[in-house]
Design a protein around this motif. Sequence first.
Motif, PDB file in Angstrom:
ATOM      1  N   TYR A   1      31.760  26.457  38.556  1.00  0.00           N
ATOM      2  CA  TYR A   1      32.162  25.541  37.495  1.00  0.00           C
ATOM      3  C   TYR A   1      31.106  25.586  36.390  1.00  0.00           C
ATOM      4  N   PHE A   2      31.513  25.161  35.187  1.00  0.00           N
ATOM      5  CA  PHE A   2      30.596  25.167  34.048  1.00  0.00           C
ATOM      6  C   PHE A   2      30.880  23.942  33.189  1.00  0.00           C
ATOM      7  N   ILE A   3      29.865  23.512  32.398  1.00  0.00           N
ATOM      8  CA  ILE A   3      29.974  22.361  31.479  1.00  0.00           C
ATOM      9  C   ILE A   3      29.500  22.837  30.110  1.00  0.00           C
ATOM     10  N   LEU A   4      30.389  22.824  29.131  1.00  0.00           N
ATOM     11  CA  LEU A   4      30.092  23.273  27.777  1.00  0.00           C
ATOM     12  C   LEU A   4      30.029  22.064  26.851  1.00  0.00           C
TER      13      LEU A   4
ATOM     14  N   PRO B   1      34.745  41.960  38.397  1.00  0.00           N
ATOM     15  CA  PRO B   1      36.043  41.387  38.021  1.00  0.00           C
ATOM     16  C   PRO B   1      36.563  40.432  39.093  1.00  0.00           C
ATOM     17  N   TYR B   2      37.093  39.311  38.670  1.00  0.00           N
ATOM     18  CA  TYR B   2      37.738  38.344  39.555  1.00  0.00           C
ATOM     19  C   TYR B   2      39.001  37.840  38.865  1.00  0.00           C
ATOM     20  N   THR B   3      39.944  37.419  39.660  1.00  0.00           N
ATOM     21  CA  THR B   3      41.137  36.765  39.139  1.00  0.00           C
ATOM     22  C   THR B   3      41.015  35.280  39.453  1.00  0.00           C
ATOM     23  N   LEU B   4      40.893  34.449  38.391  1.00  0.00           N
ATOM     24  CA  LEU B   4      40.546  33.037  38.577  1.00  0.00           C
ATOM     25  C   LEU B   4      41.552  32.138  37.881  1.00  0.00           C
ATOM     26  N   LEU B   5      41.777  30.950  38.484  1.00  0.00           N
ATOM     27  CA  LEU B   5      42.434  29.839  37.814  1.00  0.00           C
ATOM     28  C   LEU B   5      41.342  28.935  37.258  1.00  0.00           C
ATOM     29  N   THR B   6      41.606  28.284  36.130  1.00  0.00           N
ATOM     30  CA  THR B   6      40.579  27.434  35.502  1.00  0.00           C
ATOM     31  C   THR B   6      41.149  26.043  35.286  1.00  0.00           C
ATOM     32  N   TYR B   7      40.462  25.051  35.868  1.00  0.00           N
ATOM     33  CA  TYR B   7      40.808  23.636  35.672  1.00  0.00           C
ATOM     34  C   TYR B   7      39.915  23.106  34.559  1.00  0.00           C
TER      35      TYR B   7
ATOM     36  N   GLY C   1      34.830  23.081  33.046  1.00  0.00           N
ATOM     37  CA  GLY C   1      35.726  24.087  33.607  1.00  0.00           C
ATOM     38  C   GLY C   1      35.383  24.363  35.066  1.00  0.00           C
ATOM     39  N   ILE C   2      36.368  24.198  35.941  1.00  0.00           N
ATOM     40  CA  ILE C   2      36.176  24.484  37.373  1.00  0.00           C
ATOM     41  C   ILE C   2      37.101  25.639  37.727  1.00  0.00           C
ATOM     42  N   THR C   3      36.537  26.743  38.192  1.00  0.00           N
ATOM     43  CA  THR C   3      37.332  27.940  38.490  1.00  0.00           C
ATOM     44  C   THR C   3      37.636  28.032  39.977  1.00  0.00           C
ATOM     45  N   VAL C   4      38.802  28.587  40.244  1.00  0.00           N
ATOM     46  CA  VAL C   4      39.282  28.768  41.618  1.00  0.00           C
ATOM     47  C   VAL C   4      39.669  30.238  41.786  1.00  0.00           C
ATOM     48  N   ASP C   5      39.180  30.861  42.830  1.00  0.00           N
ATOM     49  CA  ASP C   5      39.514  32.262  43.117  1.00  0.00           C
ATOM     50  C   ASP C   5      40.998  32.358  43.469  1.00  0.00           C
ATOM     51  N   ASN C   6      41.717  33.193  42.721  1.00  0.00           N
ATOM     52  CA  ASN C   6      43.156  33.328  42.946  1.00  0.00           C
ATOM     53  C   ASN C   6      43.488  33.763  44.373  1.00  0.00           C
ATOM     54  N   ARG C   7      42.546  34.411  45.069  1.00  0.00           N
ATOM     55  CA  ARG C   7      42.802  34.847  46.449  1.00  0.00           C
ATOM     56  C   ARG C   7      43.026  33.665  47.379  1.00  0.00           C
ATOM     57  N   GLU C   8      42.418  32.498  47.066  1.00  0.00           N
ATOM     58  CA  GLU C   8      42.632  31.316  47.891  1.00  0.00           C
ATOM     59  C   GLU C   8      44.088  30.859  47.813  1.00  0.00           C
TER      60      GLU C   8
END
Length: 772
Positions: free
Chosen positions: A121-124, A182-188, A203-210
Amino acid sequence: MWLIQKGEAGGHPVFLRLLVPNLLFLLLPLLVGWVIYHQTLIEMEKEVTTANFNMLQQNREILDRRLQELSSIAMQLTEDTRIMQFQRITDPYQGANVNRVLETRKSLYHYGLANNFIFKYFILFKNSNLVFTEDSTYSYPEFYRNFRYEGWEEDAFRNELVSVYRHKKILPAQEVIVNDQPYTLLTYLRSLGMPGYPQGAIGITVDNRELQKLLRGLDLSGGGWACIVDEEGKVVSTASSSDTPAWLDPALLKGEKGSIERTIDGKSMLVTYSKSPTNDWTYLVAQPVRVVLQKVLYIKKITFSLAFLFLALGLLYAYLIAYRNSRPLKGILDTLRERAGAADPAGRDAYRFIRDHVTRLLENNSDLEERIAREAPFLQAASFERLLRGDYSSPTDTPVLLRHAGIEAEGRWFRAAVLQLQGFEGSLSREMLVDLDGKRVLVKDVLTREQVQPLLAHDMAEDQIALLFAYPSRPDNDWERVRLRLERAAAEIQTELHIQVRFAVGPLQEELVNISRSYEEARNTLEYMRWRGLDGVMAYDQIPGENRSYYYPSDLEVRLSHLAKAGEQEAVETLLNELYNVNFKEKQLSILMLRLLVNEMWGTLVKLLPQVGMDETYVLDTVKPFADDMKSYEGLERSLSSLAGVYRDICICVNEHKKSQNIGLLESIMALLQDSYSDSDLCLDSVAGRLDISKGYLSQFFKEQTGVNFSDYLEDLRMNRAKELLETSGLPVYEIALKVGYGSSNTFCRAFKRLNGVSATAYREGGAENES
């Protein structure tokens, strides 16, 4: 052709009488198969739809809970006062702001360690371009270089994050380059600040593989696919058994859930869907109809094939029965009348007559099979005979093997005896064998009544029964008690059955594995009694010494050779000591008899040496000095001692050969582990497969040679390499986990914490001090 001449069991009416009922009966499977097929089709569609609904519902509930967790984490971060203070700061690296940055960075929790659903996750912050992550602090340009969304320019992505206030927004799965990987991610996404005045974004990212793990729990074989579609009709995540899944128009999905059948890319597909009331996402799975209904089609094929086959065979069978009814029916009736002495039935009573007699025959056959089963415990008989032959060599394994065969041989001391029924010497006729079978059963009943109580009684020959007696400890005056009981049993057998019997009793033996010696001595005693014409009961110890032969049975010779070839030096010495004690001390044999024994034992060695790769001339050279020294007891003992030395040399040679093989195998295992420890699939099974040995043998061999378990050694090897990388390299933890053979960073982190007491991150910060 379908007509039959009159006079053959009723002519044509008999044919119709047999054909019509069979035809009607054989048409019934066709009707039943048709009904079963349609009903199965309906039930299978219900079953598949229900199963998919349940799986989709379960996946939806899991994902809703996970998204709620993300929302809760985002809420915690937005309400954190240390984060809120940076919303209006324009220069975070001036004055006291530097300390605030450091304190805030250290306070951020690494949610990915406790929640494998979260990738990063990140905070901008909009005003300062400051970016916090769970493990570092960046300016926005630096952050974008390490966390780049494909298809987005740097400024465009920043505007997407901070230009509009969002309470909750989820970006569909897309490719993100994280640290050049490279990763395939969803971003909340959740905005900082107030509605209309965004001050940044979380932004909180989730690995699409999950998400794909959830979807792949569905049956996607044969070109099936599953996906999640958000409220705007965008695909959030997909899973498919093929590379290019075909998508369905979401507008066709009516209601909260349902199931429809559509043709997609030329395939007939059964589509099941369910919508989430929480975020209006749609979960759907599409499966080829042929895959879903393959069981139904298989049942249809089998049912109708068998039905038509039975119909064709039934028609042919009915025709043959009708056409050839007279001759076989007459033959069966004549045979039954002749054997059973019954009157010749007429007309339709013939079938009842046959049925009654066949039923009686089956009942008699069943009774006969039960009697055979009671009187013929083949497995127990075979195991008992192996025991008496001395085929078992391990004192600990022998009771276990016998117990497996249904023989409870509990005890520490044992003796064997042989019972012989007299008067049946010479050639035996069939009538005599039948008579002997009955007499052996009656003799066993007498032994039971007289409380002889052997552990086992087994027929060894037509006129002989072997008896096995067991004792929990060495009995005192056991021979007198056994003799009195056997004499009473012999008298009772003579009185009741008019049969003279002999009881030959072997000596007591410690351990069940040695019972073959007692049995062999009992047989020698029986031979002596037959030679002298003696009746009654006699023990081996009662045979005069001059009539005794040396003890070296063939089964013991075979055991001795097998143990030497296996390198069992201690067991070989035990058998040689037994032969010495029995023949040189107990039997008090003559020098001539002992000379024959020693010569036969040297002959065994001559045959054994080529089998273990040694030259038989070694035995000839060894025995030469004793050729003229075997005329005294001392010379015979020295010859036997020299023979034992040759056996010791054989065992040493065999064991050295084994040891050299073990060293080579251990070196191969260690080299394989050193070369392949970074392979996450490396395990006990894979190593055993590469070396072409069994898994059980590899595990036992490795533990014996190294003193540690295979899995523990491999884990220590990987952990030591991981600690080196943590201390000497700047690689991220997840890359180190992959380099040392772990499939995921979560598995590596848990293992590192369990073995070292600290986390991998803490170890890297503290260095080797943590290890101490």
